[in-house]
Design an enzyme around this catalytic site. Structure first.
Site, mmCIF file in Angstrom:
data_model
loop_
_atom_site.group_PDB
_atom_site.id
_atom_site.type_symbol
_atom_site.label_atom_id
_atom_site.label_comp_id
_atom_site.label_asym_id
_atom_site.label_seq_id
_atom_site.Cartn_x
_atom_site.Cartn_y
_atom_site.Cartn_z
ATOM 1 N N MET A 253 -8.000 6.342 -18.266
ATOM 2 C CA MET A 253 -8.456 5.579 -19.423
ATOM 3 C C MET A 253 -7.235 4.905 -20.050
ATOM 4 O O MET A 253 -6.282 4.576 -19.379
ATOM 5 C CB MET A 253 -9.167 6.500 -20.431
ATOM 6 C CG MET A 253 -10.318 7.260 -19.821
ATOM 7 S SD MET A 253 -11.751 6.227 -19.443
ATOM 8 C CE MET A 253 -12.536 6.154 -21.050
ATOM 9 N N CYS A 254 -7.270 4.728 -21.336
ATOM 10 C CA CYS A 254 -6.171 4.040 -21.980
ATOM 11 C C CYS A 254 -6.374 4.157 -23.480
ATOM 12 O O CYS A 254 -7.294 4.833 -23.932
ATOM 13 C CB CYS A 254 -6.138 2.574 -21.563
ATOM 14 S SG CYS A 254 -7.707 1.769 -21.837
#
Lengths: 266, 266
Positions: free
Chosen positions: A1-2
């Site tokens: 993800m981020c």
């Protein structure tokens, strides 16, 4: 993800404090070490700093924390790759031009079958991420619906919220999008925001030993909203957005918001 | 006016040496103090550093001289404003996307009546410079001629040379344009270039007390071409381009060139 970070303010404001916290999550306090980028609007122009290196180790990120660029709209992203290699063309934010404005886009989440589900004709992606593909599809839809004429903000961002909801059905789609004037946030499952205004107080970063007294840095008229996937401070109250909710900010204030049909829990 | 600098190389190469010379012309050894920008291609991606401050005083320019970003194609511009205010949206290089590539453009010169003479429909400028207007017009012409399908390099850049000659009739149009794979240079009245290859020698900057021995920095296979409005070194032989001449570089080598009809001297 981020992780995502964005700011909307009614006076040119630097984001050094928030960015100092966020950059630690790129390889130090967090695993988002597959590149990072930040875009600052200044008037109609904007400039980005990007690096495929982890933000916690990037000399460019250090410059951004030390060189206070003042802006009324900022979008920042640190990446943990899940779709597309670690390289510059896959590094957010993505920027394209439409209607005489720079449109900046950053995405948190993952989308399934995006190449099959979202057909693109006009805005061809450069990299290989699901994120950029969804951005190009969104711009295609704006072009198909409104052609050369930008509609009112009401009409435009209500339509963008519908498109966001449509993309969101393919997975997780937390979105920050700006044309410099407005900053649009769509929550799939993970976005928080806070508006700071007088009387200003103190705040302490979660990810770094840093405290700021906003009272000393501001005037009584300043209004600054910060949006992030996860709160950056542990002594302020952040608003958690609901799945399917969207907010439109301009000059630090919420100017529109809505709730799209949410996905059924899967 | 302003100054241009560009590089095409067959191995990722930093431009620290040349940029150290050029940045001095932005407020120190030269009058081009109205902002500067540089774009580095890395694979299909690119990143830019821009500042409306004079390059000779810009902390971002200092970072670029000290942080060796290695690239096969670079475009740089330092500005002395003559059309459009000093602000970020008027700062070169300008970047737009077409056919799944980033197109980067920087212009030296001045164009008359560009708004009347070059009509734009699809690619709307963001700033107010004659330069960006001409870039948007050029992209419009590519879109009108080739639509969604990028032609061969031969067809594409021969057409871009014709468009450049057409723009050049409105004034002075020294152009550097790249899509990452190729670097196109059109000379209106002021462009020089040099190709460095084995056996490499030494070179000394004109604008700063700096000498480099390229032999120590390179391998025998390296080929690096540098293009600039004015030569950056005083102990090498730079090629001066002729008015109306264009060159197409890729991986450091000239891959095509031509001569358009030049203006009659005015």
């Amino acid at each position: 993800m981020c992780e995502l970070l964005a700011m909307s303010a009614n006076v040119p404001t630097d984001i050094c404090f928030s960015f100092t916290g966020l950059m630690q999550r790129g390889g130090n306090t967090g695993p988002h070490k597959d590149g990072w980028g930040i875009t600052f609007y200044e008037g109609k122009g904007c400039r980005s700093f990007k690096d495929p290196l982890p933000s916690a180790e990037s000399p460019i990120a250090t410059l951004v924390t030390e060189y206070p660029i003042k802006s009324e709209a900022v979008i920042c992203h640190i990446r943990q790759a899940n779709s597309g290699a670690v390289c510059l063309e896959n590094t957010h934010p993505f920027i394209r031009q439409m209607w005489g404005k720079n449109w900046t886009y950053a995405h948190n989440g993952q989308l399934k079958d995006v190449h099959q589900q979202l057909s693109i004709k006009y805005h061809i992606p450069i990299g290989t991420t699901d994120s950029e593909h969804a951005f190009c599809w969104l711009l295609d839809q704006l072009h198909l619906k409104f052609a050369q004429q930008q509609p009112s903000n009401d009409e435009l961002f209500t339509f963008i919220a519908q498109l966001s909801e449509q993309i969101n059905r393919l997975g997780v789609f937390n979105l920050i999008l700006s044309n410099g004037d407005c900053l649009f946030a769509f929550c799939s499952n993970n976005l928080h925001w806070i508006t700071r205004r007088a009387p200003f107080g103190e705040a302490s970063l979660i990810d770094a030993e840093m405290m700021v007294d906003f009272h000393k840095e501001t005037t009584d008229k300043d209004v600054v909203t910060v949006i992030a996937t996860q709160p950056l401070t542990d002594d302020e109250t952040w608003q958690k957005m609901l799945p399917g909710q969207w907010q439109l900010f301009s000059l630090g204030e919420v100017i529109a918001s809505g709730q799209t049909r949410t996905k059924s829990p899967s």
